[in-house]
Write an enzyme that holds these catalytic residues in place. Structure first.
Site: not given
Ligand code: F6P
Length: 580
Positions: A245, A251, A307-308, A393, A424, A544
């Site tokens: 987003k 990452e 995002g979620r 979240e 199990h 972060k």
């Molecule tokens: O973990 C925090 C967060 O902002 C989530 O809400 C989101 O889904 C994720 O990081 C990834 O963010 P982006 O799509 O901006 O890379």
């Protein structure tokens, strides 16, 4: 990070039918730019809350055995449906009185008004001053939902059309890689909501996917994730979808750069290959261009999609490529059907409202700390992991919309594994441990892979587990089986352990959409009762920021001056020595 957009135009607009306005205990819906307009009545001061407290004291010892024995119709009465999604909530520790009080709590919490505010596009995400409009992502073409004076539905469909065109070109092998070979491998690079939804949906709908293509998902900054994803792939046939987003997430950007290096190496360092092997899904065109992806190959979405809550936006591009545009649209239709059910069904027949209220009942009155989600459907193996971000979240919050510390429990821990595997493993604790763990069982009447007696056996197990949890086995029953006295206590099942059973016809794109929307709106119901903001995520920030400070300390050539606590300093020194 999803940064807060400044400014506060008036997000208004109707268009999904008549919206009935409700009275609200919580007038902090942030209608205009997110300012608190009126102080909310604290949750624990609401009349229904107080009544529930008294009611709980009377009910807490009542056994489900007695509730069922006293009401032969209970198993048929305490059910509700939304299309083909059937919810049996009769095995919950509730009476009609409980339900009445929980529904009153929903009313007194202003749930009706909050639902209307969300669907209307009010900026209910007040800390980020944003509307919350994932429901617009699945609104039909002709609908109108207005944000800042503009109907967003045509934009949503323009992106869907662009995704459709792109997916068709990949799926028909018309889109060629840089050396003229068709794309056979698609790798989605993203994390959190930009990964969990796509992975879950791909796994859930694999049956409907193009089996001649390979789909992989890279999320972890651990290099192993990327290395394992590409180790047997040919760059000439591999497309990367960089999904972020913000297009700034550490990452994802680290993995995206490694992906570009790996891909370009496959073309002898020819950077021109990037245009044929990289596309982006983002709200941030400037960063996408900076990375080197042609913005013509970018699929957009909007700040009003959390995002979620984004698996049905362009973030679902890998899903659409895998299952095809028609199936993707059927999934959106499933989402929309559940949205309409949530928006219009009376609360006492409203599946998300009932699920949400039951979660509040156990979390705040019984002190339950977790909810187990147990799909009896192998294709839903990543569904619990997906739900963890959606639920935790969203509702892992410790202050109300007004910033006051809550004095009650909010979001429980969601977890789970597909049945029958969990039986199990951890079910022992659910059956005989000391903790109360409400369970959601999810099952489908028809299997996508008929194989002898397998499906009847699977279904027998799901029904049996819910039955065993609720009714257990008394000491008398155990002794009557000839069990010696010393062993009997170990073999007793107390029962009275609550569960919901969600039963649908068949796992299809449409039913998956309904199921996800069911949980989205259950989360919203819970958050409304708890008076929290289910749509921000400030809790992920601190770690972060600290990581950004530590990275140079790990990488510096000379011994860095460390100013952390003694434990962190020591760990950093030890790591530096160990890596050599
Ligand atoms: O973990 C925090 C967060 O902002 C989530 O809400 C989101 O889904 C994720 O990081 C990834 O963010 P982006 O799509 O901006 O890379």
């Amino acid at each position: 990070m999803e940064t807060a957009e400044q400014g506060g135009g008036a997000p208004r607009g109707f268009g999904l039918g008549e919206i009935e306005m409700g009275t609200s205990a919580t007038s902090t819906s942030g209608g205009q730019g997110g300012t608190a307009e009126q102080t909310a009545t604290p949750l624990t001061s609401l009349k229904a809350w107080k009544s529930l407290r008294t009611h709980y004291k009377k009910l807490q010892q009542t056994h489900l055995r007695d509730l069922f024995a006293g009401d032969p119709e209970r198993g048929e009465r305490m059910t509700a449906t939304a299309g083909d999604i059937f919810l049996d909530y009769s095995k919950n520790r509730i009476t009609d009185e409980t339900l009445k009080l929980l529904l009153k709590l929903a009313e007194q919490s202003g749930l009706r008004g909050r639902i209307d505010a969300m669907f209307r596009g009010d900026r209910i995400n007040i800390t980020e001053k944003r509307a919350v409009l994932h429901v617009a992502l699945r609104a039909p073409r002709g609908a109108s939902i207005v944000v800042d004076g503009e109907n967003v539905v045509p934009e949503v469909h323009a992106v869907l059309d662009k995704m459709t065109d792109f997916s068709n070109r990949i799926r028909s092998r018309e889109w060629k890689g840089y050396t003229g070979r068709p794309i056979r491998n698609v790798i989605n690079v993203g994390i959190g909501g930009s990964d969990l939804g796509p992975v879950m949906a791909y796994e859930a709908l694999k049956h409907y996917s193009d089996r001649d293509m390979t789909f992989r998902f890279v999320s972890n900054v651990d290099g192993t994730d990327f290395a394992e994803a590409v180790r047997d792939l040919d760059a000439a046939e591999t497309l990367f979808i960089i999904s972020s987003k913000t297009f700034t997430t550490l990452e994802t950007m680290t993995n995206a750069h490694s992906a570009r290096a790996w891909s370009v190496t496959g073309f002898d360092g020819d950077e021109k290959s990037v245009a044929r092997h990289f596309v982006a899904v983002s709200t941030n065109a400037a960063e996408v261009a900076k990375f080197g992806i042609d913005t013509a190959n970018m699929f957009g979405f909007w700040d009003w999609v959390g995002g979620r809550y984004s698996m049905d936006s362009a973030i679902g591009l890998s899903t659409m490529v895998a299952i095809g545009p028609e199936n993707f649209r059927a999934m959106l239709d499933g989402f929309h059907q559940m949205d309409e059910h949530f928006r219009t069904a009376p609360f006492k027949q409203n599946l998300p409202v009932l699920l949400g209220l039951l979660t509040v009942w156990y979390a705040d009155f019984f002190g339950a700390e977790t909810v187990a989600v147990l799909p009896y459907e192998q294709y839903l193996k990543r569904f619990p992991a997906y739900l963890q971000q959606l639920t935790m979240e969203s509702n892992g919050k410790h202050v109300t919309l007004e910033g006051t510390k809550v004095d009650y429990a909010t979001g429980p821990i969601y977890w789970g594994e597909p049945g029958t595997n969990g039986q199990h493993s951890f079910y022992q604790l659910i059956h005989q441990g000391t903790r109360l763990i409400p369970c959601d069982f999810i099952a489908f009447a028809k299997t996508l892979n008929p194989l002898g007696r397998h499906h009847d056996m699977l279904m027998a197990n799901v029904f049996a587990q819910a039955e065993a949890l609720a009714f257990g086995k008394t000491a008398e029953q155990v002794k009557a089986e000839g069990t010696p006295d010393w062993l009997a206590p170990h073999r007793v099942f107390e029962g009275n352990r609550p569960s919901n059973t969600i039963l649908a016809d068949e796992l299809t794109p449409e039913s998956l959409g309904k199921l996800v929307a069911l949980y989205e709106h259950s989360v919203f119901t819970q958050g409304t009762i708890w008076q929290i903001n289910s749509f921000d995520q400030w809790g992920v920030e601190l770690g972060k920021v600290l990581a950004q400070r530590i990275i140079p300390e790990l990488e510096s050539g000379g011994e860095p001056a460390l100013e952390h606590d003694s434990s962190t300093n020591n760990l950093i020194r030890r790591y530096r020595r160990a890596k050599g």
